[in-house]
Design an enzyme around this catalytic site. Structure first.
Site, PDB file in Angstrom:
ATOM      1  N   ILE A  32      -7.136  -0.804  12.379  1.00 24.67           N
ATOM      2  CA  ILE A  32      -7.129  -0.680  10.918  1.00 24.67           C
ATOM      3  C   ILE A  32      -7.717  -1.926  10.273  1.00 24.67           C
ATOM      4  O   ILE A  32      -8.621  -1.848   9.430  1.00 24.67           O
ATOM      5  CB  ILE A  32      -5.700  -0.385  10.411  1.00 24.67           C
ATOM      6  CG1 ILE A  32      -5.308   1.049  10.809  1.00 24.67           C
ATOM      7  CG2 ILE A  32      -5.616  -0.575   8.889  1.00 24.67           C
ATOM      8  CD1 ILE A  32      -3.962   1.511  10.327  1.00 24.67           C
ATOM      9  N   LYS A 140       1.390 -18.808   3.349  1.00 21.90           N
ATOM     10  CA  LYS A 140       1.516 -20.263   3.162  1.00 21.90           C
ATOM     11  C   LYS A 140       0.232 -20.989   3.590  1.00 21.90           C
ATOM     12  O   LYS A 140      -0.233 -21.896   2.908  1.00 21.90           O
ATOM     13  CB  LYS A 140       2.686 -20.800   4.001  1.00 21.90           C
ATOM     14  CG  LYS A 140       4.042 -20.459   3.453  1.00 21.90           C
ATOM     15  CD  LYS A 140       4.396 -21.273   2.220  1.00 21.90           C
ATOM     16  CE  LYS A 140       4.821 -22.683   2.598  1.00 21.90           C
ATOM     17  NZ  LYS A 140       5.357 -23.412   1.423  1.00 21.90           N
ATOM     18  N   SER A 169       1.814  -2.792   5.311  1.00 25.02           N
ATOM     19  CA  SER A 169       3.219  -2.408   5.454  1.00 25.02           C
ATOM     20  C   SER A 169       3.289  -0.958   5.929  1.00 25.02           C
ATOM     21  O   SER A 169       2.344  -0.455   6.555  1.00 25.02           O
ATOM     22  CB  SER A 169       3.910  -2.608   4.093  1.00 25.02           C
ATOM     23  OG  SER A 169       5.277  -2.323   4.183  1.00 25.02           O
ATOM     24  N   LYS A 187       8.956  -4.390   7.623  1.00 24.49           N
ATOM     25  CA  LYS A 187       8.052  -3.875   6.585  1.00 24.49           C
ATOM     26  C   LYS A 187       8.715  -3.931   5.212  1.00 24.49           C
ATOM     27  O   LYS A 187       8.054  -4.229   4.206  1.00 24.49           O
ATOM     28  CB  LYS A 187       7.608  -2.443   6.890  1.00 24.49           C
ATOM     29  CG  LYS A 187       6.857  -2.263   8.195  1.00 24.49           C
ATOM     30  CD  LYS A 187       5.601  -3.091   8.287  1.00 24.49           C
ATOM     31  CE  LYS A 187       4.777  -2.721   9.516  1.00 24.49           C
ATOM     32  NZ  LYS A 187       3.700  -3.678   9.799  1.00 24.49           N
ATOM     33  N   ILE A 216      -2.749   7.289  10.926  1.00 24.03           N
ATOM     34  CA  ILE A 216      -4.206   7.153  10.904  1.00 24.03           C
ATOM     35  C   ILE A 216      -4.745   7.439  12.305  1.00 24.03           C
ATOM     36  O   ILE A 216      -4.283   6.838  13.286  1.00 24.03           O
ATOM     37  CB  ILE A 216      -4.626   5.725  10.456  1.00 24.03           C
ATOM     38  CG1 ILE A 216      -4.016   5.378   9.083  1.00 24.03           C
ATOM     39  CG2 ILE A 216      -6.143   5.595  10.417  1.00 24.03           C
ATOM     40  CD1 ILE A 216      -4.444   6.247   7.929  1.00 24.03           C
TER      41      ILE A 216
END
Ligand code: COA
Length: 306
Positions: A32, A140, A169, A187, A216
């Site tokens: 992805i 960060k 997520s 998540k 997916i």
């Protein structure tokens, strides 16, 4: 432009909308995330992807670079998002080689199917550390560059957007699915992290959003988490089919482009409506499988004598 752009991004976008921008992506070797980066590179961006596996990460970076002549795509392997020092070093290297970082995709994830009874403390912690703590570490490490990019985009009043982060997520935790306590807890945390990022950094022009991909096709997630021959569960998806990586790439382009300028703190679920019907999830042929109810399963639990 390399032919075949339509395989990884739809043709509604203008080709050079991301000219002069830089994307940093964790988990960039995955099916992805690599498609997301490919789409952005096709539309003009340069990129740096990181992953744990050196060979895979470098190969995917080379493949992505092929989509546009002149594209620069760096692949840094051996970078684990659980290690803030390695992550910071990769971010610095990316920014100095490509001239900054405008967009971040926090996509690194780890997952497997396991019931709570068979999930060790370390197994739970490992997934939370990769997905949630890794997302925080990514934020960060890249934040100084996101702030710079957002401020530049604002002061130039240019068509060029910048200072944006997308967290990956999942929508399945809204209802819950069996054997996924570890991943879905992570998540849920990611969604909260994104919301807080949107609130705290919005005033500086940084936007934070979430993409929650559904089932997916042809991805490691589907291979790991669903059984083969899950036609019944696919039929439960309101749109009646699995998604494809291009549809996640399109959502990414939307959020990073000028079209997404006023979208902040949002969760964009791209799943054909699947989470509402447990579509695509073969464990929802789920009728409390015998192994989950059996004494054998619960017999694994340890009790401590008081
Ligand atoms: N079921 C139950 N527990 C499991 C498991 C499984 N299928 N796979 C791993 N674990 C446990 C391990 O036993 C270990 O716990 P223990 O120390 O109590 O035995 C713990 O998880 C950590 O495993 P380890 O292999 O040391 O972690 P790692 O950091 O090398 O790997 C994982 C992380 C476990 C997430 C691994 O699956 C991974 O590397 N995944 C990357 C790819 C991926 O998952 N992509 C997501 C696509 S959806």
């Amino acid at each position: 432009m390399t032919p075949g752009g339509n395989n990884y991004v739809s043709n509604v976008w203008r080709e050079n909308i991301f000219d002069g921008t830089v994307v940093f992506c964790t988990g960039g070797g995955g099916d992805i995330c690599s498609a997301q980066v490919k789409a952005l590179v096709y539309l003009g961006a340069n990129a740096c992807i990181i992953g744990r596996n050196i060979e895979k990460t470098e190969k995917v970076a080379r493949d992505i670079a092929m989509v546009r002549p002149g594209a620069k795509v760096l692949g840094y392997g051996s970078v684990d998002v659980r290690n803030p020092r390695l992550l910071r070093e990769a971010v610095q290297k990316c920014a100095s080689e490509l001239g900054g970082i405008d967009f971040v995709i926090a996509g690194a994830a780890g997952n497997f199917l396991a019931p709570i009874t068979q999930l060790s403390e370390n197994a739970f912690k490992t997934v939370v550390e990769i997905d949630l703590v890794g997302a925080f570490n990514t934020l960060k490490a890249t934040l100084p560059f996101l702030l710079q990019s957002a401020s530049r985009a604002k002061s130039e009043k240019s068509a060029r957007s910048g200072g944006r982060i997308i967290f990956l997520s999942a929508a399945t935790y809204y209802t819950g699915v069996p054997l996924q306590a570890h991943a879905l807890a992570a998540k849920a945390g990611i969604d909260v992290l994104a919301a807080n990022t949107a609130i705290e950094l919005g005033p500086r022009g940084v936007t934070a959003n979430v993409i929650a991909p559904g089932p997916i096709a042809n991805t490691e997630g589907m291979r790991r988490l669903t059984k083969p021959g899950n036609e019944k569960s696919v039929a439960r998806i309101p749109l009646g089919r699995l998604g494809n990586v291009r549809e996640i790439a399109d959502a990414t382009v939307y959020l990073f482009s000028d079209a997404g300028n006023y979208v902040n703190g949002e969760i964009l679920v791209v799943d054909g409506g699947a989470w509402r019907t447990h579509g695509g999830d073969s464990s929802y042929d789920f009728e409390y499988p015998n192994f989950l109810l059996s004494d054998d399963n619960f017999g694994r639990l340890r009790t401590t004598k008081m």
